[in-house]
Write an enzyme that holds these catalytic residues in place. Structure first.
Site, PDB file in Angstrom:
ATOM      1  N   SER A  59      34.462  42.546  40.176  1.00  0.00           N
ATOM      2  CA  SER A  59      35.087  43.671  40.856  1.00  0.00           C
ATOM      3  C   SER A  59      36.513  43.877  40.343  1.00  0.00           C
ATOM      4  CB  SER A  59      35.087  43.410  42.356  1.00  0.00           C
ATOM      5  OG  SER A  59      35.705  44.494  43.000  1.00  0.00           O
ATOM      6  N   GLY A  60      36.809  45.080  39.938  1.00  0.00           N
ATOM      7  CA  GLY A  60      38.157  45.387  39.467  1.00  0.00           C
ATOM      8  C   GLY A  60      38.340  45.171  37.972  1.00  0.00           C
TER       9      GLY A  60
ATOM     10  N   THR B 259      33.746  50.852  36.339  1.00  0.00           N
ATOM     11  CA  THR B 259      33.631  52.269  36.673  1.00  0.00           C
ATOM     12  C   THR B 259      34.486  53.114  35.738  1.00  0.00           C
ATOM     13  OG1 THR B 259      33.222  51.662  38.953  1.00  0.00           O
ATOM     14  CG2 THR B 259      33.853  53.921  38.550  1.00  0.00           C
TER      15      THR B 259
ATOM     16  N   GLY C 248      29.992  43.913  40.196  1.00  0.00           N
ATOM     17  CA  GLY C 248      30.065  42.657  39.459  1.00  0.00           C
ATOM     18  C   GLY C 248      29.952  41.467  40.388  1.00  0.00           C
TER      19      GLY C 248
ATOM     20  N   GLU D  23      30.611  38.538  42.690  1.00  0.00           N
ATOM     21  CA  GLU D  23      31.658  38.517  43.728  1.00  0.00           C
ATOM     22  C   GLU D  23      31.678  37.177  44.453  1.00  0.00           C
ATOM     23  OE1 GLU D  23      32.307  43.028  45.473  1.00  0.00           O
ATOM     24  OE2 GLU D  23      31.124  41.596  46.644  1.00  0.00           O
TER      25      GLU D  23
ATOM     26  N   SER E 273      36.948  50.177  44.711  1.00  0.00           N
ATOM     27  CA  SER E 273      35.792  49.347  44.400  1.00  0.00           C
ATOM     28  C   SER E 273      34.491  50.082  44.706  1.00  0.00           C
ATOM     29  CB  SER E 273      35.880  48.060  45.224  1.00  0.00           C
ATOM     30  OG  SER E 273      34.823  47.212  44.869  1.00  0.00           O
ATOM     31  N   SER E 274      33.590  50.040  43.739  1.00  0.00           N
ATOM     32  CA  SER E 274      32.286  50.679  43.959  1.00  0.00           C
ATOM     33  C   SER E 274      31.492  49.797  44.899  1.00  0.00           C
ATOM     34  CB  SER E 274      31.523  50.796  42.639  1.00  0.00           C
ATOM     35  OG  SER E 274      32.375  51.244  41.619  1.00  0.00           O
TER      36      SER E 274
ATOM     37  N   ASN F 259      39.950  45.441  44.503  1.00  0.00           N
ATOM     38  CA  ASN F 259      40.012  46.690  43.754  1.00  0.00           C
ATOM     39  C   ASN F 259      40.249  47.840  44.727  1.00  0.00           C
ATOM     40  OD1 ASN F 259      39.616  48.889  42.137  1.00  0.00           O
ATOM     41  ND2 ASN F 259      37.558  48.330  41.437  1.00  0.00           N
TER      42      ASN F 259
HETATM   43  N1  LIG Z   1      40.686  51.273  30.738  1.00  0.00           N
HETATM   44  C1  LIG Z   1      41.537  51.284  31.770  1.00  0.00           C
HETATM   45  N2  LIG Z   1      42.764  51.782  31.599  1.00  0.00           N
HETATM   46  C2  LIG Z   1      43.626  51.809  32.627  1.00  0.00           C
HETATM   47  N3  LIG Z   1      43.362  51.312  33.855  1.00  0.00           N
HETATM   48  C3  LIG Z   1      42.142  50.778  34.097  1.00  0.00           C
HETATM   49  C4  LIG Z   1      41.167  50.762  33.054  1.00  0.00           C
HETATM   50  N4  LIG Z   1      40.083  50.187  33.569  1.00  0.00           N
HETATM   51  C5  LIG Z   1      40.360  49.901  34.868  1.00  0.00           C
HETATM   52  N5  LIG Z   1      41.602  50.258  35.178  1.00  0.00           N
HETATM   53  C6  LIG Z   1      42.265  50.075  36.483  1.00  0.00           C
HETATM   54  O1  LIG Z   1      41.560  49.127  37.204  1.00  0.00           O
HETATM   55  C7  LIG Z   1      41.074  49.663  38.424  1.00  0.00           C
HETATM   56  C8  LIG Z   1      39.722  49.096  38.759  1.00  0.00           C
HETATM   57  O2  LIG Z   1      38.774  49.542  37.823  1.00  0.00           O
HETATM   58  P1  LIG Z   1      37.292  49.890  38.241  1.00  0.00           P
HETATM   59  O3  LIG Z   1      37.258  50.639  39.483  1.00  0.00           O
HETATM   60  O4  LIG Z   1      36.668  50.492  37.057  1.00  0.00           O
HETATM   61  O5  LIG Z   1      36.712  48.474  38.476  1.00  0.00           O
HETATM   62  P2  LIG Z   1      35.202  48.084  38.688  1.00  0.00           P
HETATM   63  O6  LIG Z   1      34.883  47.120  37.634  1.00  0.00           O
HETATM   64  O7  LIG Z   1      34.386  49.299  38.766  1.00  0.00           O
HETATM   65  O8  LIG Z   1      35.252  47.351  40.061  1.00  0.00           O
HETATM   66  P3  LIG Z   1      34.166  47.351  41.233  1.00  0.00           P
HETATM   67  O9  LIG Z   1      33.127  46.411  40.845  1.00  0.00           O
HETATM   68  O10 LIG Z   1      34.950  46.902  42.383  1.00  0.00           O
HETATM   69  O11 LIG Z   1      33.697  48.743  41.386  1.00  0.00           O
HETATM   70  C9  LIG Z   1      41.035  51.138  38.217  1.00  0.00           C
HETATM   71  O12 LIG Z   1      41.197  51.815  39.434  1.00  0.00           O
HETATM   72  C10 LIG Z   1      42.218  51.353  37.290  1.00  0.00           C
HETATM   73  O13 LIG Z   1      43.395  51.405  38.027  1.00  0.00           O
HETATM   74 MG   LIG Z   2      33.378  50.236  40.154  1.00  0.00          MG
END
Ligand SMILES: Nc1ncnc2c1ncn2[C@@H]1O[C@H](COP(=O)(O)OP(=O)(O)OP(=O)(O)O)[C@@H](O)[C@H]1O
Ligand SMILES: [Mg+2]
Length: 1028
Positions: free
Chosen positions: A108-109, A113, A389, A391, A161-162, A158
Site C-alpha cells: 500500500s502506498g 494506482t 498490495g 498489508e 489508498s485503493s 496511503n
Molecule cells: N510516480 C509517482 N510520482 C509521484 N508521486 C507518486 C508516484 N507514485 C506514487 N506517488 C505518490 O504516492 C501516493 C500513493 O500512490 P498510490 O496511490 O499509487 O499507491 P498504491 O500502491 O496504489 O497504494 P494502495 O495499495 O494503498 O492503493 C500517491 O498518492 C502519490 O502521492
Molecule cells: Mg492504489
C-alpha cells in the site's frame, strides 16, 4: 542525441539489475536502487520487469515529450520507464496479436494506482484516435476519479489508498486505437463504511459530498456541511488531510460522472444513497428495560425513507427486529441494542458495497464497445491490474487475510510465468537450461484455498454449520486441521518466544512476504456478510432506480444460500488468474521508500523487506542463472556491428554468422555466450559491459567518421543536385531557344514561299495564292509612303507604286495634296490670302508670257506704293469721296514726241487717274478702258487703250512702271479687265487721237533703252534676263 543524453543521465548504477556484477548481494541490489533513487531515477529493470520506487514528489518525466521519446523505441535503448513497459506491451500486442497484461504490485502506498494511471495516460496520448475513440479515451481516463472517490480512502499508509482490487481491460481495434474497456472489481473493503481505525478516513466520496456539494443539494439530501456530524465519519478522528482537497475533488468527480455518461437523475439517485448511508450511521438506539432496542432519532428515519424511497415505518421496524421462522411460522423478534446496531451497520455496508458494484457496472456499460461490427472477440486487449498490495497492520482482520491471500496468488502467477517464460525461451532457442531453486509459495496458496483442508473451506464450514459456531471455534478448527502446516501458527502451537507476540485469538500465516498475525474476531460475520432478511426485504421494496438494481426481488425468493465472501473472493481470484494466464504479462514492481510519505527518504530496512517479499532477488537470480543478457540477432548485430570490420557497415550473410563473426572478433570466450536459434545469450554482464564500452569508444570515432562522410555526402549531393538543376535549366532553355529558332525558320520559309507564290500570281486578281504578297506590297508601299510623304505643296515627289496600286496611289496623292493645301489654307492670314489672290491673277495674266514675270513672283505686292503724304493734298481733295485703292509713280510718254514725264497713277473704285503734281491730268473710267497692252519682254512699258468715242480723251496712254506686273495686276483687278491685257511680241500699236496711230517697237538688248526711233516709233530695248 536525445537517446544518448538519456543513456548518459542514466549511467547511475546499472539500469538493469541483470547487469549487476554482484547479483546475489542484496546489499549491492539495494545500493543500486539507492544510487538511482537519489538521482531521481526511480525506475530500474530486472530484465523485462520494471522496479519502481515511489518518489513521493512530482518528477518531470511524464510529459508528452517523454511519451514521444518512448513511443516505438526498443525497450533496451532508452532509460527504464513505465512508458517503456507500456509501449512494449502495446507493440507486442500490435505485432504479435497477443493479448497483454501489465501487473502492478507492491504494498500500500508503493505507487500502483499512480503507475496504472500513467499507463492509461500513455495510451490515451500516444495511441491513434478517431472521434469515437476520443470519447472512449476520455471515459477510460475519467473512470479513475470516480472509482477512486467511491473506492479509495485515506489510510495510515496511503492518503489515497485503493480499498478494492481493480483489473481493467483496454480493448484496441486492429488499427491500435483504444475502442473500449472493461473493469473487474475485487472485494471492496466495506467495513470501512461503518468503522475506521484511528487516523484513517471513510471513502473519499462522503467528504467530497459534504465539503463540495452545493447548498441546495445538501438541503435536498438533509445533510449539513460538517463531517463531524456523522457517526460514520468520526471514528478515525481524521476529517481533514493536508494532501487532499475534497472540495476541488468533488468538482472533478462530478465532471467525470457526466463524461462517463451519468444523467443528472442518476447522479441524484446515487447521492441519495450516499447520503442515506450517512443518515443510517446516525440512527441511534435506546434500550428498553426488556433489552429491546428502539430508535431514538426519528428524523433520520424520515430522511432515510425519502432518500431510499422506502416505507419509513417498515424500515424502522426492520432496523429493530429480526424475522425468524419457527415451525413454519414467521415471527418478528426484537433485537437488543447491540444486535440492532450491527444490523444497521450491515445494512449500510450492503447498500454501499452493492452500489459500488453497480457503479462499476455502469462504467462498464459506458466503456463497452459500441460498434456492432466489432465484437470483443477480435479486439486485442491490454489488461491492467492494480490490486491492493500485501498489508500488515497491528491488528489484521478478515480483509487483510483476503488481500494477502490475493498477493500470494499473484506471486504464484509471477513465479510461474517468469520461470515458465524463461524456460520456454531457452527451450525455444535450443539452449540447455539448469533449473534454479526458488521459493515456490504454492504451499501457502494451498494452505489457504485447498478444498476441505484449506483455511477458507474451514471458515465456510464454521459459517454454515448449525450450532454455536464462533470465531473461536473457527480458530480451534484451524488448529485441528492445519495445525501442523509449516506456514501456520497459533498461540497454542507457538513456542514461548512467539507466544509473547501473539494473541490467543490470533493465527499466524508465514506468507512469502513475511509473517502476519490475523485476529479471528469478526471472521465469521464478515465471511457470512449477513443482512437480516427483513432489511433485505425493505431494500428490495425501494423505488430508487439504482437500489432496485442492487437489491433484486428474486433474491428474496432464492432459497439457495449465497456464497460466502471468502469463497466468492477465491473464485473471482481463480478467474482473474485464468484471465492473466491467457495473456502475456509485464510486471511493474512498486516499492515504497519510507513510511512517512516523504520525498527523498530511502528507508533501507523498509526497502530491504519489500525487495525480499516481492521476490526481486529471486527474480534476478532466475534471470541470471541462465544468461544475463539476450538479444535477437538482428538487434545485436545492428547495435554492435561497428565494432568489427567484417560486419561494418553491413553484413550480407546469415544473421547468426554475422553475430558469430562479431563476437569472435570481440574476443568472447566460448563459455561466455551461446547462440540460440534467433538470439544470442550472454552469460556475464562483464562481457556485455566490455562490449558496451567498446561501442562507446567506437561511437566517437564513428561519429567523426559519420560526420565527415555525412558532410562529404551532403555536400556532394548538394553539388549534384545543383549540377543536375543547372543542366536541367540549360537543357530547357536550349530547347526553348531551338524551338523558337525552328519556329522562326518555319515561319520564314512559309513567308518566302508565300512571297514567291504571290509574286508569281501578282497580276491575277486577289486570291489565296497572292493575297499575302499583295498585302505585303500594299503594306510596304504604304509604309514607304508614310516615311516619304511630301512635306510641302511644292514638293512633287511621290514614291512609285507597283502597277496594281497605281490607282490607289493617285487617289492618295490627291488626298495628300488636298490635305496639305487645306492645312496650308487654314494657316494663311487674310492679308496673305489677298496677296496670293493677286499673285494668282498675275500668274494667269503673265505667266510664261512676259519675261520679267518670274522676277516679280518672289517680290510681294504692296497695298500701295504711294501713301497719302506722297500725293498732293489737292489731288486728294479733287478725288473727293472716291477712295484711293492703289497709287504708283509712273513715267508717261507723250503721244507725239515720246517725252518722258513723271506722273502718278492712282486707282479708285471706278477709274484710272493719271496725276501730274497737283492736277488730275487724265481720268479714265474703267468702262472706257478698252484694254491694256504690254510687251513680252522684260520692260515696264504698257499702254492703256481708251475708247475713242470719249471726246474728252486724248487717245491711248503710254506709260512705264518699275513694278509693271504689280501695277497691271492691280489695274486688271480694279477694272475687272483681266482678260483684256494683251501681251505682244515685237510691237504695240496705239491710238494717238483723231484716228492717228503710234507704234512701240520692242527688242531685247543688254540694257533698257527707250527712245524715239527714226521711223517715228518709240523704240524700247528691254534687257535680256538670265532666266530666259
Ligand atoms: N510516480 C509517482 N510520482 C509521484 N508521486 C507518486 C508516484 N507514485 C506514487 N506517488 C505518490 O504516492 C501516493 C500513493 O500512490 P498510490 O496511490 O499509487 O499507491 P498504491 O500502491 O496504489 O497504494 P494502495 O495499495 O494503498 O492503493 C500517491 O498518492 C502519490 O502521492
Ligand atoms: Mg492504489
Amino acid at each position: 542525441m536525445m537517446e544518448s543524453a538519456l543513456t548518459a543521465r542514466d549511467r547511475v548504477g546499472v539500469q538493469d539489475f541483470v547487469l549487476l556484477e554482484n547479483h546475489t548481494s542484496e546489499v549491492a541490489f539495494i545500493e543500486n536502487l539507492r544510487k538511482r533513487f537519489k538521482e531521481n531515477l526511480i525506475y530500474t529493470y530486472i530484465g523485462s520487469v520494471l522496479v519502481s520506487v515511489n518518489p513521493y514528489k512530482d518528477l518531470e518525466i511524464y510529459t508528452k515529450q517523454h511519451m514521444e521519446r518512448y513511443r516505438g523505441v526498443n525497450f533496451y535503448e532508452v532509460s527504464p520507464h513505465i512508458y517503456a513497459v507500456s509501449d512494449n506491451a502495446y507493440r507486442s500486442m500490435r505485432t504479435e496479436r497477443r493479448d497483454q497484461c501489465i501487473l502492478i504490485s507492491g504494498e500500500s502506498g508503493a505507487g500502483k494506482t499512480e503507475a496504472s494511471k500513467k499507463v492509461l495516460q500513455y495510451y490515451a496520448v500516444t495511441c491513434p484516435a478517431s472521434d469515437h475513440v476520443q470519447t472512449v479515451k476520455d471515459r477510460l481516463l475519467q473512470s479513475n476519479p470516480v472509482l477512486e472517490a467511491f473506492g479509495n480512502a485515506k489510510t495510515l499508509r496511503n492518503d489515497n489508498s485503493s480499498r478494492f482490487g481493480k483489473y481493467m481491460d483496454i480493448q484496441f481495434d486492429f488499427k491500435g486505437a483504444p475502442v473500449g474497456g472493461h473493469i473487474l472489481n475485487y472485494l471492496l473493503e466495506k467495513s470501512r463504511v461503518v468503522h475506521q481505525s484511528h487516523g484513517e478516513r471513510n471513502f473519499h466520496i462522503f467528504y467530497q459530498l459534504i465539503e463540495g456539494g452545493e447548498e441546495d443539494l445538501l438541503r435536498r439530501l438533509g445533510l449539513e456541511r460538517n463531517t463531524q456530524q456523522y457517526q460514520y465519519l468520526v471514528k478515525g478522528n481524521c476529517p481533514k488531510v493536508s494532501s487532499i482537497n475534497d472540495r476541488s475533488d468533488w468538482k472533478v468527480v462530478r465532471k467525470a460522472l457526466s463524461v462517463i455518461g451519468f444523467s443528472d437523475d442518476e447522479v441524484e439517485e446515487l447521492l441519495n444513497i450516499i447520503a442515506s448511508v450517512l443518515h443510517l450511521g446516525n440512527v441511534q438506539y435506546g434500550g428498553e428495560d426488556s433489552g429491546n432496542a428502539y430508535i431514538t432519532t426519528d428524523t433520520q428515519i424520515k430522511y432515510l425513507a425519502r432518500l431510499l424511497d422506502v416505507d419509513g415505518s417498515v424500515l424502522k421496524e426492520a432496523l429493530t427486529h429480526k424475522k425468524i421462522t419457527a415451525k413454519g411460522e414467521e415471527l418478528m423478534s426484537p433485537l437488543n441494542q447491540e444486535q440492532a446496531s450491527s444490523a444497521r451497520d450491515a445494512l449500510s455496508k450492503a447498500i454501499y458495497g452493492r452500489t459500488f458494484t453497480w457503479l462499476v457496472n455502469k462504467i462498464n456499460d459506458s466503456l463497452a464497445l459500441k460498434d456492432d461490427s466489432f465484437n470483443s472477440k477480435n479486439a486485442s486487449v491490454i489488461g491492467l491490474l492494480d490490486i491492493y498490495g500485501f498489508e500488515v497492520f497491528q491488528n489484521n482482520s478478515f480483509e487483510q487475510f483476503c488481500i494477502n491471500y490475493c498477493n500470494e496468488k499473484l506471486q504464484q502467477l509471477f513465479i510461474e510465468l517468469t520461470l515458465k517464460s524463461e524456460q520456454e525461451e531457452y527451450e525455444a532457442e535450443g539452449i540447455t537450461w539448469e533449473p534454479v531453486q526458488y521459493f515456490n509459495n504454492k504451499i501457502i496458496c494451498d494452505l489457504v484455498e485447498e478444498k476441505f483442508k484449506g483455511i477458507i473451506s474451514i471458515l465456510d464450514e464454521e459459517c454454515l454449520r448449525p450450532g454455536d459456531a464462533s470465531d473461536i471455534t473457527f480458530l480451534e478448527k484451524l488448529e485441528d486441521t492445519v495445525g501442523g502446516h509449516a506456514h501456520f501458527l497459533t498461540h497454542k502451537l507457538a513456542d514461548g518466544k512467539t507466544r509473547k507476540v501473539m494473541g490467543r485469538d490470533e493465527f499466524r500465516l508465514l506468507h512469502y512476504a513475511g509473517e502476519v498475525n490475523y485476529n479471528v474476531n469478526g471472521f465469521l460475520d464478515k465471511n457470512n456478510d449477513l443482512l437480516f432478511r427483513n432489511l433485505k426485504e425493505v431494500m428490495c421494496m425501494s423505488e430508487n432506480k439504482i437500489l432496485t438494481q442492487c437489491f433484486e426481488r428474486e433474491e428474496l425468493t432464492d432459497k439457495k444460500r449465497p456464497e460466502t465472501t471468502a469463497t466468492q473472493f477465491k473464485n473471482s481470484l481463480a478467474k482473474l488468474m485464468e484471465i492473466l494466464m491467457s495473456k502475456e504479462p509485464s510486471y511493474v514492481r512498486c516499492i515504497k521508500p519510507n513510511d512517512a510519505k516523504q520525498a527523498g527518504r530511502f528507508d533501507e530496512v523498509l526497502i530491504r523487506h519489500q525487495v525480499k517479499y516481492l521476490g526481486l532477488m529471486e527474480n534476478l537470480r532466475v534471470r541470471r542463472a541462465g544468461f544475463a543478457y539476450r538479444r535477437r540477432y538482428e538487434v545485436f548485430l545492428q547495435r554492435y556491428k561497428s565494432l568489427c570490420p567484417d560486419t561494418w557497415p553491413n553484413w550480407d550473410g546469415r544473421l547468426v554468422d554475422g553475430v558469430s563473426t562479431l563476437v569472435k572478433h570481440l574476443g568472447y570466450k566460448p563459455e561466455e555466450y551461446k547462440l540460440g536459434r534467433s538470439k544470442i545469450f550472454i552469460r556475464f554482464p562483464k562481457t556485455l559491459f566490455a562490449t558496451e564500452d567498446a561501442l562507446e569508444v567506437q561511437k566517437h570515432s564513428l561519429a567523426t567518421m559519420l560526420q565527415a562522410s555525412w558532410k562529404g555526402y551532403s555536400q556532394k549531393s548538394k553539388y549534384r543536385k545543383l549540377k543536375h538543376s543547372a543542366i536541367l535549366i540549360q537543357a530547357w532553355w536550349r530547347g526553348i531557344l531551338a524551338r523558337r529558332r525552328a519556329q522562326r525558320r518555319r515561319q520564314a520559309v512559309e513567308t518566302i514561299r508565300r512571297f514567291i507564290k504571290g509574286f508569281m500570281y501578282r497580276h491575277q486578281p486577289r486570291c489565296p495564292e497572292n493575297e499575302y504578297f499583295l498585302d505585303y506590297v500594299r503594306y510596304s508601299f504604304l509604309m514607304k509612303l508614310h516615311r516619304n510623304l511630301p512635306k510641302t505643296v511644292l514638293d512633287k515627289s511621290w514614291p512609285t507604286p507597283s502597277p496594281a496600286l497605281s490607282e490607289a496611289s493617285e487617289h492618295l496623292r490627291k488626298l495628300c495634296m488636298q490635305n496639305m493645301v487645306w492645312k496650308y489654307c487654314k494657316t494663311i492670314s487674310p492679308e496673305w490670302k489677298h496677296q496670293l489672290e493677286q499673285k494668282m491673277v498675275a500668274s494667269e495674266i503673265f505667266k510664261d508670257k512676259k519675261d520679267n514675270y518670274p522676277q516679280s513672283v518672289p517680290k510681294l505686292f504692296v497695298g500701295t506704293r504711294l501713301n497719302g503724304e506722297d500725293i498732293n493734298p489737292k489731288v486728294l481733295q479733287a478725288l473727293g469721296s472716291e477712295k484711293m485703292k492703289y497709287a504708283v509713280p509712273v513715267t508717261k510718254y507723250d503721244r507725239k514726241g515720246y517725252k518722258a514725264r513723271a506722273r502718278q497713277l492712282l486707282l479708285t473704285g471706278s477709274s484710272v487717274i493719271i496725276v501730274e503734281d497737283t492736277k488730275l491730268k487724265q481720268s479714265i473710267d474703267y468702262s472706257a478702258l478698252k484694254g491694256i497692252s504690254v510687251s513680252s519682254l522684260s520692260d515696264g512699258m504698257f499702254v492703256l487703250h481708251v475708247t475713242c468715242e470719249d471726246n474728252k480723251q486724248k487717245g491711248d496712254v503710254v506709260l512705264q512702271s518699275d513694278h509693271v506686273i504689280e501695277t497691271l495686276t492691280k489695274v486688271a483687278i480694279c477694272a475687272e479687265k483681266i482678260n483684256n491685257i494683251n501681251i505682244n511680241q515685237g510691237s504695240i500699236k496705239f491710238t494717238v487721237g483723231q484716228g492717228k496711230e503710234g507704234i512701240i517697237d520692242f527688242t531685247s538688248g543688254s540694257e533698257l533703252l527707250i527712245s524715239k526711233a527714226k521711223n517715228g516709233h518709240l523704240s524700247v530695248t528691254a534687257p535680256r534676263l538670265n532666266s530666259r
